[in-house]
Design a protein around this motif. Structure first.
Motif, PDB file in Angstrom:
ATOM      1  N   LEU A   1       0.832  -1.199   0.000  1.00  0.00           N
ATOM      2  CA  LEU A   1       0.000   0.000   0.000  1.00  0.00           C
ATOM      3  C   LEU A   1       0.868   1.252   0.000  1.00  0.00           C
ATOM      4  O   LEU A   1       1.929   1.274   0.629  1.00  0.00           O
ATOM      5  N   PRO A   2       0.423   2.300  -0.681  1.00  0.00           N
ATOM      6  CA  PRO A   2       1.162   3.568  -0.618  1.00  0.00           C
ATOM      7  C   PRO A   2       1.158   4.132   0.807  1.00  0.00           C
ATOM      8  O   PRO A   2       0.291   3.809   1.621  1.00  0.00           O
ATOM      9  N   GLU A   3       2.121   4.982   1.051  1.00  0.00           N
ATOM     10  CA  GLU A   3       2.323   5.530   2.400  1.00  0.00           C
ATOM     11  C   GLU A   3       1.088   6.268   2.924  1.00  0.00           C
ATOM     12  O   GLU A   3       0.633   6.030   4.042  1.00  0.00           O
ATOM     13  N   LYS A   4       0.519   7.146   2.103  1.00  0.00           N
ATOM     14  CA  LYS A   4      -0.614   7.956   2.553  1.00  0.00           C
ATOM     15  C   LYS A   4      -1.879   7.118   2.747  1.00  0.00           C
ATOM     16  O   LYS A   4      -2.672   7.384   3.649  1.00  0.00           O
ATOM     17  N   VAL A   5      -2.051   6.097   1.920  1.00  0.00           N
ATOM     18  CA  VAL A   5      -3.232   5.236   2.042  1.00  0.00           C
ATOM     19  C   VAL A   5      -3.152   4.414   3.328  1.00  0.00           C
ATOM     20  O   VAL A   5      -4.135   4.299   4.069  1.00  0.00           O
ATOM     21  N   ALA A   6      -1.984   3.867   3.610  1.00  0.00           N
ATOM     22  CA  ALA A   6      -1.810   3.072   4.826  1.00  0.00           C
ATOM     23  C   ALA A   6      -2.034   3.927   6.066  1.00  0.00           C
ATOM     24  O   ALA A   6      -2.701   3.502   7.018  1.00  0.00           O
ATOM     25  N   PHE A   7      -1.483   5.144   6.064  1.00  0.00           N
ATOM     26  CA  PHE A   7      -1.686   6.038   7.208  1.00  0.00           C
ATOM     27  C   PHE A   7      -3.152   6.425   7.344  1.00  0.00           C
ATOM     28  O   PHE A   7      -3.687   6.472   8.456  1.00  0.00           O
ATOM     29  N   GLY A   8      -3.811   6.694   6.237  1.00  0.00           N
ATOM     30  CA  GLY A   8      -5.232   7.059   6.278  1.00  0.00           C
ATOM     31  C   GLY A   8      -6.107   5.948   6.812  1.00  0.00           C
ATOM     32  O   GLY A   8      -7.015   6.182   7.605  1.00  0.00           O
ATOM     33  N   ILE A   9      -5.825   4.717   6.399  1.00  0.00           N
ATOM     34  CA  ILE A   9      -6.601   3.578   6.897  1.00  0.00           C
ATOM     35  C   ILE A   9      -6.382   3.404   8.394  1.00  0.00           C
ATOM     36  O   ILE A   9      -7.333   3.205   9.158  1.00  0.00           O
ATOM     37  N   GLY A  10      -5.132   3.488   8.825  1.00  0.00           N
ATOM     38  CA  GLY A  10      -4.835   3.342  10.248  1.00  0.00           C
ATOM     39  C   GLY A  10      -5.485   4.411  11.090  1.00  0.00           C
ATOM     40  O   GLY A  10      -6.078   4.138  12.136  1.00  0.00           O
ATOM     41  N   LEU A  11      -5.403   5.654  10.645  1.00  0.00           N
ATOM     42  CA  LEU A  11      -6.005   6.758  11.393  1.00  0.00           C
ATOM     43  C   LEU A  11      -7.530   6.650  11.419  1.00  0.00           C
ATOM     44  O   LEU A  11      -8.160   6.906  12.449  1.00  0.00           O
ATOM     45  N   THR A  12      -8.116   6.236  10.313  1.00  0.00           N
ATOM     46  CA  THR A  12      -9.568   6.064  10.261  1.00  0.00           C
ATOM     47  C   THR A  12     -10.027   4.962  11.208  1.00  0.00           C
ATOM     48  O   THR A  12     -11.051   5.107  11.893  1.00  0.00           O
ATOM     49  N   LEU A  13      -9.279   3.876  11.264  1.00  0.00           N
ATOM     50  CA  LEU A  13      -9.626   2.802  12.194  1.00  0.00           C
ATOM     51  C   LEU A  13      -9.537   3.264  13.641  1.00  0.00           C
ATOM     52  O   LEU A  13     -10.416   2.963  14.456  1.00  0.00           O
ATOM     53  N   ILE A  14      -8.484   3.998  13.960  1.00  0.00           N
ATOM     54  CA  ILE A  14      -8.312   4.462  15.343  1.00  0.00           C
ATOM     55  C   ILE A  14      -9.426   5.428  15.742  1.00  0.00           C
ATOM     56  O   ILE A  14      -9.992   5.326  16.836  1.00  0.00           O
ATOM     57  N   LEU A  15      -9.741   6.356  14.869  1.00  0.00           N
ATOM     58  CA  LEU A  15     -10.761   7.353  15.199  1.00  0.00           C
ATOM     59  C   LEU A  15     -12.181   6.822  15.071  1.00  0.00           C
ATOM     60  O   LEU A  15     -13.082   7.258  15.784  1.00  0.00           O
ATOM     61  N   GLY A  16     -12.397   5.890  14.165  1.00  0.00           N
ATOM     62  CA  GLY A  16     -13.752   5.430  13.893  1.00  0.00           C
ATOM     63  C   GLY A  16     -14.276   4.332  14.791  1.00  0.00           C
ATOM     64  O   GLY A  16     -15.482   4.217  15.002  1.00  0.00           O
TER      65      GLY A  16
END
Length: 72
Positions: free
Chosen positions: A8-23
């Motif tokens: 996965l690209p860097e920004k996509v992986a970070f976005g998925i991780g942050l979304t999981l943590i916040l959601g």
């Protein structure tokens, strides 16, 4: 699974991780309004999701660190 995570690209992986943590907190809160959930079940689910989210965030951080290290 790890190979797909690293692909996965860097920004996509970070976005998925942050979304999981916040959601996950919001989703479990809304779910608990409709169905009674024991606190231990909630903590268990949050622990699993936070662990997976941290894998995504750490993967993104590793890619960024290795990319920045190559420029020097």
């Amino acid at each position: 699974m790890i190979a797909k995570l690293k692909a996965l690209p860097e920004k996509v992986a970070f976005g998925i991780g942050l979304t999981l943590i916040l959601g996950i907190g919001l989703l479990l809160f809304l779910y608990s309004l409709f169905f009674p959930i024991d606190i231990w079940t909630t903590l268990f689910i949050e622990g699993i999701v936070f662990g997976i989210a941290m894998l995504f965030v750490l993967s993104a951080a590793d890619k960024r660190h290795s990319r920045i290290g190559k420029k020097k």
